[in-house]
Design a protein around this motif. Structure first.
Motif, PDB file in Angstrom:
ATOM      1  N   VAL A  39       0.863  -1.181   0.000  1.00 18.12           N
ATOM      2  CA  VAL A  39       0.000   0.000   0.000  1.00 18.12           C
ATOM      3  C   VAL A  39       0.896   1.227   0.000  1.00 18.12           C
ATOM      4  O   VAL A  39       1.892   1.278   0.720  1.00 18.12           O
ATOM      5  CB  VAL A  39      -0.914   0.024   1.245  1.00 18.12           C
ATOM      6  CG1 VAL A  39      -1.651   1.344   1.365  1.00 18.12           C
ATOM      7  CG2 VAL A  39      -1.889  -1.130   1.216  1.00 18.12           C
ATOM      8  N   ALA A  40       0.543   2.194  -0.834  1.00 19.16           N
ATOM      9  CA  ALA A  40       1.274   3.458  -0.889  1.00 19.16           C
ATOM     10  C   ALA A  40       0.298   4.604  -0.682  1.00 19.16           C
ATOM     11  O   ALA A  40      -0.819   4.577  -1.201  1.00 19.16           O
ATOM     12  CB  ALA A  40       1.975   3.616  -2.232  1.00 19.16           C
ATOM     13  N   ALA A  41       0.705   5.574   0.108  1.00 15.89           N
ATOM     14  CA  ALA A  41      -0.065   6.796   0.328  1.00 15.89           C
ATOM     15  C   ALA A  41       0.949   7.931   0.463  1.00 15.89           C
ATOM     16  O   ALA A  41       1.222   8.411   1.553  1.00 15.89           O
ATOM     17  CB  ALA A  41      -0.934   6.676   1.570  1.00 15.89           C
ATOM     18  N   GLY A  43       0.994  11.050  -0.039  1.00 16.31           N
ATOM     19  CA  GLY A  43       0.578  12.310   0.569  1.00 16.31           C
ATOM     20  C   GLY A  43       0.273  12.188   2.044  1.00 16.31           C
ATOM     21  O   GLY A  43      -0.067  13.166   2.698  1.00 16.31           O
ATOM     22  N   GLY A  44       0.394  10.980   2.594  1.00 16.66           N
ATOM     23  CA  GLY A  44       0.133  10.752   4.009  1.00 16.66           C
ATOM     24  C   GLY A  44      -1.304  10.409   4.336  1.00 16.66           C
ATOM     25  O   GLY A  44      -1.703  10.431   5.490  1.00 16.66           O
ATOM     26  N   ALA A  45      -2.113  10.080   3.334  1.00 21.91           N
ATOM     27  CA  ALA A  45      -3.510   9.727   3.578  1.00 21.91           C
ATOM     28  C   ALA A  45      -3.605   8.480   4.451  1.00 21.91           C
ATOM     29  O   ALA A  45      -2.742   7.612   4.426  1.00 21.91           O
ATOM     30  CB  ALA A  45      -4.233   9.489   2.256  1.00 21.91           C
ATOM     31  N   SER A  46      -4.673   8.401   5.215  1.00 23.93           N
ATOM     32  CA  SER A  46      -4.935   7.199   6.004  1.00 23.93           C
ATOM     33  C   SER A  46      -5.806   6.254   5.186  1.00 23.93           C
ATOM     34  O   SER A  46      -6.525   6.673   4.285  1.00 23.93           O
ATOM     35  CB  SER A  46      -5.606   7.556   7.330  1.00 23.93           C
ATOM     36  OG  SER A  46      -6.816   8.233   7.115  1.00 23.93           O
ATOM     37  N   TRP A  47      -5.737   4.968   5.496  1.00 27.29           N
ATOM     38  CA  TRP A  47      -6.402   3.958   4.702  1.00 27.29           C
ATOM     39  C   TRP A  47      -6.749   2.740   5.534  1.00 27.29           C
ATOM     40  O   TRP A  47      -6.254   2.552   6.640  1.00 27.29           O
ATOM     41  CB  TRP A  47      -5.525   3.554   3.520  1.00 27.29           C
ATOM     42  CG  TRP A  47      -4.097   3.260   3.909  1.00 27.29           C
ATOM     43  CD1 TRP A  47      -3.037   4.108   3.870  1.00 27.29           C
ATOM     44  CD2 TRP A  47      -3.600   2.034   4.449  1.00 27.29           C
ATOM     45  NE1 TRP A  47      -1.909   3.492   4.334  1.00 27.29           N
ATOM     46  CE2 TRP A  47      -2.223   2.216   4.689  1.00 27.29           C
ATOM     47  CE3 TRP A  47      -4.161   0.803   4.739  1.00 27.29           C
ATOM     48  CZ2 TRP A  47      -1.413   1.205   5.211  1.00 27.29           C
ATOM     49  CZ3 TRP A  47      -3.365  -0.203   5.269  1.00 27.29           C
ATOM     50  CH2 TRP A  47      -2.003   0.012   5.488  1.00 27.29           C
ATOM     51  N   SER A  48      -7.595   1.884   4.961  1.00 29.16           N
ATOM     52  CA  SER A  48      -7.978   0.607   5.544  1.00 29.16           C
ATOM     53  C   SER A  48      -7.876  -0.450   4.452  1.00 29.16           C
ATOM     54  O   SER A  48      -8.344  -0.238   3.339  1.00 29.16           O
ATOM     55  CB  SER A  48      -9.414   0.694   6.068  1.00 29.16           C
ATOM     56  OG  SER A  48      -9.878  -0.577   6.453  1.00 29.16           O
ATOM     57  N   LEU A  49      -7.248  -1.583   4.754  1.00 27.66           N
ATOM     58  CA  LEU A  49      -7.040  -2.660   3.789  1.00 27.66           C
ATOM     59  C   LEU A  49      -7.717  -3.924   4.290  1.00 27.66           C
ATOM     60  O   LEU A  49      -7.540  -4.315   5.443  1.00 27.66           O
ATOM     61  CB  LEU A  49      -5.541  -2.917   3.601  1.00 27.66           C
ATOM     62  CG  LEU A  49      -5.152  -4.010   2.611  1.00 27.66           C
ATOM     63  CD1 LEU A  49      -5.393  -3.532   1.180  1.00 27.66           C
ATOM     64  CD2 LEU A  49      -3.694  -4.393   2.804  1.00 27.66           C
ATOM     65  N   ARG A  74      -5.748  -4.535   7.782  1.00 32.89           N
ATOM     66  CA  ARG A  74      -4.717  -3.613   8.248  1.00 32.89           C
ATOM     67  C   ARG A  74      -5.247  -2.198   8.059  1.00 32.89           C
ATOM     68  O   ARG A  74      -6.092  -1.944   7.207  1.00 32.89           O
ATOM     69  CB  ARG A  74      -3.420  -3.749   7.437  1.00 32.89           C
ATOM     70  CG  ARG A  74      -2.776  -5.112   7.476  1.00 32.89           C
ATOM     71  CD  ARG A  74      -2.099  -5.361   8.813  1.00 32.89           C
ATOM     72  NE  ARG A  74      -1.378  -6.610   8.828  1.00 32.89           N
ATOM     73  CZ  ARG A  74      -1.873  -7.762   9.245  1.00 32.89           C
ATOM     74  NH1 ARG A  74      -3.106  -7.832   9.662  1.00 32.89           N
ATOM     75  NH2 ARG A  74      -1.147  -8.847   9.250  1.00 32.89           N
ATOM     76  N   SER A  75      -4.721  -1.275   8.822  1.00 29.43           N
ATOM     77  CA  SER A  75      -5.033   0.138   8.630  1.00 29.43           C
ATOM     78  C   SER A  75      -3.795   0.937   8.980  1.00 29.43           C
ATOM     79  O   SER A  75      -2.930   0.469   9.707  1.00 29.43           O
ATOM     80  CB  SER A  75      -6.229   0.566   9.478  1.00 29.43           C
ATOM     81  OG  SER A  75      -5.956   0.367  10.843  1.00 29.43           O
ATOM     82  N   GLY A  76      -3.715   2.132   8.429  1.00 22.93           N
ATOM     83  CA  GLY A  76      -2.550   2.956   8.703  1.00 22.93           C
ATOM     84  C   GLY A  76      -2.555   4.201   7.846  1.00 22.93           C
ATOM     85  O   GLY A  76      -3.581   4.606   7.290  1.00 22.93           O
ATOM     86  N   SER A  77      -1.387   4.778   7.716  1.00 23.12           N
ATOM     87  CA  SER A  77      -1.185   5.914   6.821  1.00 23.12           C
ATOM     88  C   SER A  77       0.205   5.753   6.234  1.00 23.12           C
ATOM     89  O   SER A  77       1.066   5.107   6.818  1.00 23.12           O
ATOM     90  CB  SER A  77      -1.330   7.238   7.560  1.00 23.12           C
ATOM     91  OG  SER A  77      -0.385   7.338   8.588  1.00 23.12           O
ATOM     92  N   GLY A  78       0.397   6.327   5.040  1.00 27.32           N
ATOM     93  CA  GLY A  78       1.685   6.155   4.381  1.00 27.32           C
ATOM     94  C   GLY A  78       1.825   4.771   3.797  1.00 27.32           C
ATOM     95  O   GLY A  78       0.860   4.172   3.351  1.00 27.32           O
ATOM     96  N   GLY A  98      -7.311  12.219   5.124  1.00 26.13           N
ATOM     97  CA  GLY A  98      -6.030  12.842   4.816  1.00 26.13           C
ATOM     98  C   GLY A  98      -5.882  13.247   3.375  1.00 26.13           C
ATOM     99  O   GLY A  98      -6.710  12.922   2.529  1.00 26.13           O
ATOM    100  N   PRO A  99      -4.775  13.958   3.088  1.00 27.35           N
ATOM    101  CA  PRO A  99      -4.527  14.451   1.729  1.00 27.35           C
ATOM    102  C   PRO A  99      -3.934  13.372   0.824  1.00 27.35           C
ATOM    103  O   PRO A  99      -3.266  12.452   1.281  1.00 27.35           O
ATOM    104  CB  PRO A  99      -3.517  15.569   1.947  1.00 27.35           C
ATOM    105  CG  PRO A  99      -2.765  15.130   3.172  1.00 27.35           C
ATOM    106  CD  PRO A  99      -3.774  14.416   4.040  1.00 27.35           C
ATOM    107  N   GLY A 100      -4.188  13.505  -0.463  1.00 27.84           N
ATOM    108  CA  GLY A 100      -3.578  12.616  -1.445  1.00 27.84           C
ATOM    109  C   GLY A 100      -4.368  11.341  -1.681  1.00 27.84           C
ATOM    110  O   GLY A 100      -5.376  11.071  -1.043  1.00 27.84           O
ATOM    111  N   SER A 101      -3.865  10.569  -2.620  1.00 26.02           N
ATOM    112  CA  SER A 101      -4.512   9.312  -2.981  1.00 26.02           C
ATOM    113  C   SER A 101      -3.805   8.147  -2.302  1.00 26.02           C
ATOM    114  O   SER A 101      -2.739   8.298  -1.709  1.00 26.02           O
ATOM    115  CB  SER A 101      -4.502   9.138  -4.496  1.00 26.02           C
ATOM    116  OG  SER A 101      -3.189   9.184  -4.965  1.00 26.02           O
ATOM    117  N   VAL A 102      -4.425   6.975  -2.415  1.00 28.37           N
ATOM    118  CA  VAL A 102      -3.855   5.738  -1.883  1.00 28.37           C
ATOM    119  C   VAL A 102      -3.846   4.715  -3.015  1.00 28.37           C
ATOM    120  O   VAL A 102      -4.682   4.762  -3.909  1.00 28.37           O
ATOM    121  CB  VAL A 102      -4.634   5.204  -0.659  1.00 28.37           C
ATOM    122  CG1 VAL A 102      -4.534   6.169   0.501  1.00 28.37           C
ATOM    123  CG2 VAL A 102      -6.089   4.933  -0.998  1.00 28.37           C
TER     124      VAL A 102
END
Length: 129
Positions: A39-41, A43-49, A74-78, A98-102
């Motif tokens: 997983v890539a983010a 812009g520092g966006a948070s995500w859930s996988l 999993r969840s996180g940012s970056g 958060g900003p940016g895409s994932v």
């Protein structure tokens, strides 16, 4: 009569005497021997996988040698990376803030599949099934 019906149903469904356990792959302690995911983010966006794969049993410790699993979350940012326990499966990545895409990517036999999203309502999906 009920026991006979259950036995016939198990044969028809090909479950055998252990129920669905006969269809599982035993991966032992090799919890991360399958498909790699990343997983890539940037812009520092948070995500859930959420990833799903064919059922496995695995040894978690000396007291839990037949732990059953067919998915991971999993969840996180970056950035985060890992592997599924088997060579099949799929993942859904949802941006949670958060900003940016994932983006999420998986690789199997040299073939890479990736997808990105910037919309929390439209998750990115990749997989090899």
């Amino acid at each position: 009569m009920t026991a006979r019906i259950a036995a016939i149903a198990a044969v028809i469904l090909n479950l055998g005497p252990a129920g669905g356990a006969s269809a599982q792959t035993d991966v032992g302690t090799a919890h991360a021997a399958g498909l790699p995911w990343s997983v890539a983010a940037p812009g520092g966006a948070s995500w859930s996988l959420v990833c799903r794969f064919s059922p496995v049993t695995m040894e978690m410790n000396n007291y839990d040698r037949q732990h059953w699993a067919n998915g991971l979350t999993r969840s996180g940012s970056g950035h985060m990376a890992g592997r599924l326990p088997v060579d099949n499966g799929w993942c859904i990545l949802t941006k949670t803030g958060g900003p940016g895409s994932v983006a999420v990517a998986m690789v199997k036999n040299g073939e890479a599949r990736a997808q990105a999203t910037n919309d929390p309502a439209r998750p990115a999906r990749v997989g090899f099934v």
